[in-house]
Design a protein around this motif. Sequence first.
Motif, PDB file in Angstrom:
ATOM      1  N   ALA A 268       0.851  -1.189   0.000  1.00  0.00           N
ATOM      2  CA  ALA A 268       0.000   0.000   0.000  1.00  0.00           C
ATOM      3  C   ALA A 268       0.886   1.237   0.000  1.00  0.00           C
ATOM      4  CB  ALA A 268      -0.926   0.024   1.202  1.00  0.00           C
ATOM      5  N   ALA A 269       0.350   2.323  -0.524  1.00  0.00           N
ATOM      6  CA  ALA A 269       1.074   3.587  -0.543  1.00  0.00           C
ATOM      7  C   ALA A 269       0.824   4.392   0.731  1.00  0.00           C
ATOM      8  CB  ALA A 269       0.689   4.403  -1.773  1.00  0.00           C
ATOM      9  N   ASP A 270      -0.258   4.120   1.404  1.00  0.00           N
ATOM     10  CA  ASP A 270      -0.606   4.828   2.637  1.00  0.00           C
ATOM     11  C   ASP A 270      -0.273   3.932   3.825  1.00  0.00           C
ATOM     12  OD1 ASP A 270      -2.795   5.240   4.879  1.00  0.00           O
ATOM     13  OD2 ASP A 270      -2.608   7.150   3.803  1.00  0.00           O
ATOM     14  N   PRO A 271       0.466   4.432   4.820  1.00  0.00           N
ATOM     15  CA  PRO A 271       0.849   3.563   5.938  1.00  0.00           C
ATOM     16  C   PRO A 271      -0.334   3.036   6.748  1.00  0.00           C
ATOM     17  CG  PRO A 271       1.503   5.835   6.368  1.00  0.00           C
ATOM     18  CD  PRO A 271       1.018   5.773   4.962  1.00  0.00           C
ATOM     19  N   ASP A 272      -1.395   3.830   6.882  1.00  0.00           N
ATOM     20  CA  ASP A 272      -2.574   3.358   7.611  1.00  0.00           C
ATOM     21  C   ASP A 272      -3.301   2.245   6.855  1.00  0.00           C
ATOM     22  OD1 ASP A 272      -2.137   5.128   9.736  1.00  0.00           O
ATOM     23  OD2 ASP A 272      -3.249   6.735   8.726  1.00  0.00           O
ATOM     24  N   VAL A 273      -3.403   2.393   5.548  1.00  0.00           N
ATOM     25  CA  VAL A 273      -4.022   1.350   4.721  1.00  0.00           C
ATOM     26  C   VAL A 273      -3.168   0.087   4.764  1.00  0.00           C
ATOM     27  CG1 VAL A 273      -4.670   0.711   2.358  1.00  0.00           C
ATOM     28  CG2 VAL A 273      -5.191   3.004   3.225  1.00  0.00           C
ATOM     29  N   PHE A 274      -1.851   0.268   4.698  1.00  0.00           N
ATOM     30  CA  PHE A 274      -0.945  -0.874   4.774  1.00  0.00           C
ATOM     31  C   PHE A 274      -1.137  -1.636   6.082  1.00  0.00           C
ATOM     32  CE2 PHE A 274       3.145  -2.489   6.336  1.00  0.00           C
ATOM     33  CZ  PHE A 274       3.365  -3.489   5.402  1.00  0.00           C
ATOM     34  N   GLN A 275      -1.173  -0.903   7.189  1.00  0.00           N
ATOM     35  CA  GLN A 275      -1.352  -1.528   8.500  1.00  0.00           C
ATOM     36  C   GLN A 275      -2.688  -2.264   8.584  1.00  0.00           C
ATOM     37  OE1 GLN A 275       0.977  -1.460  11.211  1.00  0.00           O
ATOM     38  NE2 GLN A 275      -0.363  -3.145  11.745  1.00  0.00           N
TER      39      GLN A 275
ATOM     40  N   ARG B 215      -4.457  -3.544   6.077  1.00  0.00           N
ATOM     41  CA  ARG B 215      -4.390  -4.746   5.228  1.00  0.00           C
ATOM     42  C   ARG B 215      -3.593  -5.855   5.907  1.00  0.00           C
ATOM     43  NH1 ARG B 215      -3.207  -2.004  -0.703  1.00  0.00           N
ATOM     44  NH2 ARG B 215      -5.306  -1.151  -0.954  1.00  0.00           N
ATOM     45  N   LEU B 216      -2.473  -5.496   6.512  1.00  0.00           N
ATOM     46  CA  LEU B 216      -1.650  -6.490   7.199  1.00  0.00           C
ATOM     47  C   LEU B 216      -2.397  -7.089   8.382  1.00  0.00           C
ATOM     48  CD1 LEU B 216       1.096  -7.895   7.348  1.00  0.00           C
ATOM     49  CD2 LEU B 216       1.926  -5.952   8.689  1.00  0.00           C
ATOM     50  N   ASN B 217      -3.014  -6.241   9.186  1.00  0.00           N
ATOM     51  CA  ASN B 217      -3.785  -6.734  10.334  1.00  0.00           C
ATOM     52  C   ASN B 217      -4.934  -7.636   9.897  1.00  0.00           C
ATOM     53  OD1 ASN B 217      -2.217  -5.372  12.188  1.00  0.00           O
ATOM     54  ND2 ASN B 217      -3.601  -3.635  12.363  1.00  0.00           N
TER      55      ASN B 217
ATOM     56  N   LEU C 108      -6.135 -15.425   9.191  1.00  0.00           N
ATOM     57  CA  LEU C 108      -5.488 -16.731   9.037  1.00  0.00           C
ATOM     58  C   LEU C 108      -6.233 -17.781   9.858  1.00  0.00           C
ATOM     59  CD1 LEU C 108      -1.692 -15.801   9.235  1.00  0.00           C
ATOM     60  CD2 LEU C 108      -2.925 -16.682   7.251  1.00  0.00           C
ATOM     61  N   PRO C 109      -6.332 -18.997   9.347  1.00  0.00           N
ATOM     62  CA  PRO C 109      -7.010 -20.050  10.113  1.00  0.00           C
ATOM     63  C   PRO C 109      -6.226 -20.435  11.364  1.00  0.00           C
ATOM     64  CG  PRO C 109      -6.019 -20.954   8.119  1.00  0.00           C
ATOM     65  CD  PRO C 109      -5.841 -19.463   8.054  1.00  0.00           C
ATOM     66  N   GLU C 110      -6.916 -21.078  12.295  1.00  0.00           N
ATOM     67  CA  GLU C 110      -6.301 -21.501  13.558  1.00  0.00           C
ATOM     68  C   GLU C 110      -5.089 -22.409  13.349  1.00  0.00           C
ATOM     69  OE1 GLU C 110      -7.057 -21.021  16.930  1.00  0.00           O
ATOM     70  OE2 GLU C 110      -8.382 -19.402  16.303  1.00  0.00           O
TER      71      GLU C 110
ATOM     72  N   VAL D 216       4.629 -11.930   3.813  1.00  0.00           N
ATOM     73  CA  VAL D 216       4.275 -12.754   4.965  1.00  0.00           C
ATOM     74  C   VAL D 216       4.396 -14.220   4.560  1.00  0.00           C
ATOM     75  CG1 VAL D 216       2.475 -13.311   6.651  1.00  0.00           C
ATOM     76  CG2 VAL D 216       2.666 -10.974   5.751  1.00  0.00           C
ATOM     77  N   GLN D 217       5.186 -14.979   5.293  1.00  0.00           N
ATOM     78  CA  GLN D 217       5.316 -16.414   5.059  1.00  0.00           C
ATOM     79  C   GLN D 217       4.615 -17.125   6.208  1.00  0.00           C
ATOM     80  OE1 GLN D 217       9.343 -17.867   5.059  1.00  0.00           O
ATOM     81  NE2 GLN D 217       8.754 -19.876   4.333  1.00  0.00           N
ATOM     82  N   TYR D 218       3.722 -18.040   5.853  1.00  0.00           N
ATOM     83  CA  TYR D 218       3.005 -18.791   6.871  1.00  0.00           C
ATOM     84  C   TYR D 218       2.879 -20.241   6.451  1.00  0.00           C
ATOM     85  CZ  TYR D 218      -1.092 -18.034   3.857  1.00  0.00           C
ATOM     86  OH  TYR D 218      -1.965 -17.993   2.800  1.00  0.00           O
ATOM     87  N   LYS D 219       2.597 -21.086   7.416  1.00  0.00           N
ATOM     88  CA  LYS D 219       2.540 -22.531   7.183  1.00  0.00           C
ATOM     89  C   LYS D 219       1.305 -23.088   7.862  1.00  0.00           C
ATOM     90  CE  LYS D 219       5.294 -26.678   8.063  1.00  0.00           C
ATOM     91  NZ  LYS D 219       5.372 -27.254   6.752  1.00  0.00           N
TER      92      LYS D 219
END
Length: 64
Positions: free
Chosen positions: A11-18, A20-22, A28-30, A54-57
């Motif tokens: 994202a170009a906007d830090p608030d939008v980025f945060q 989206r990340l949150n 994410l599933p349990e 983000v890397q997840y397994k």
Amino acid sequence: MQGVYVKLIVAADPDVFQERLNRFIEGLPEEAILVDIKFSTSSSGSQTTYAALVQYKTVEEWKE
């Protein structure tokens, strides 16, 4: 490797980025665990772009 995934969030906007990340992490599933998060910024003129890889397994659900 089976069950390993990556997601690119930008994202170009830090608030939008945060946001989206949150939202992604909360969704994410349990049975998913975060393996790693790489963060970077890049600039072009006065525009800053924020990015996270983000890397997840997925794992088996814990049973007691």
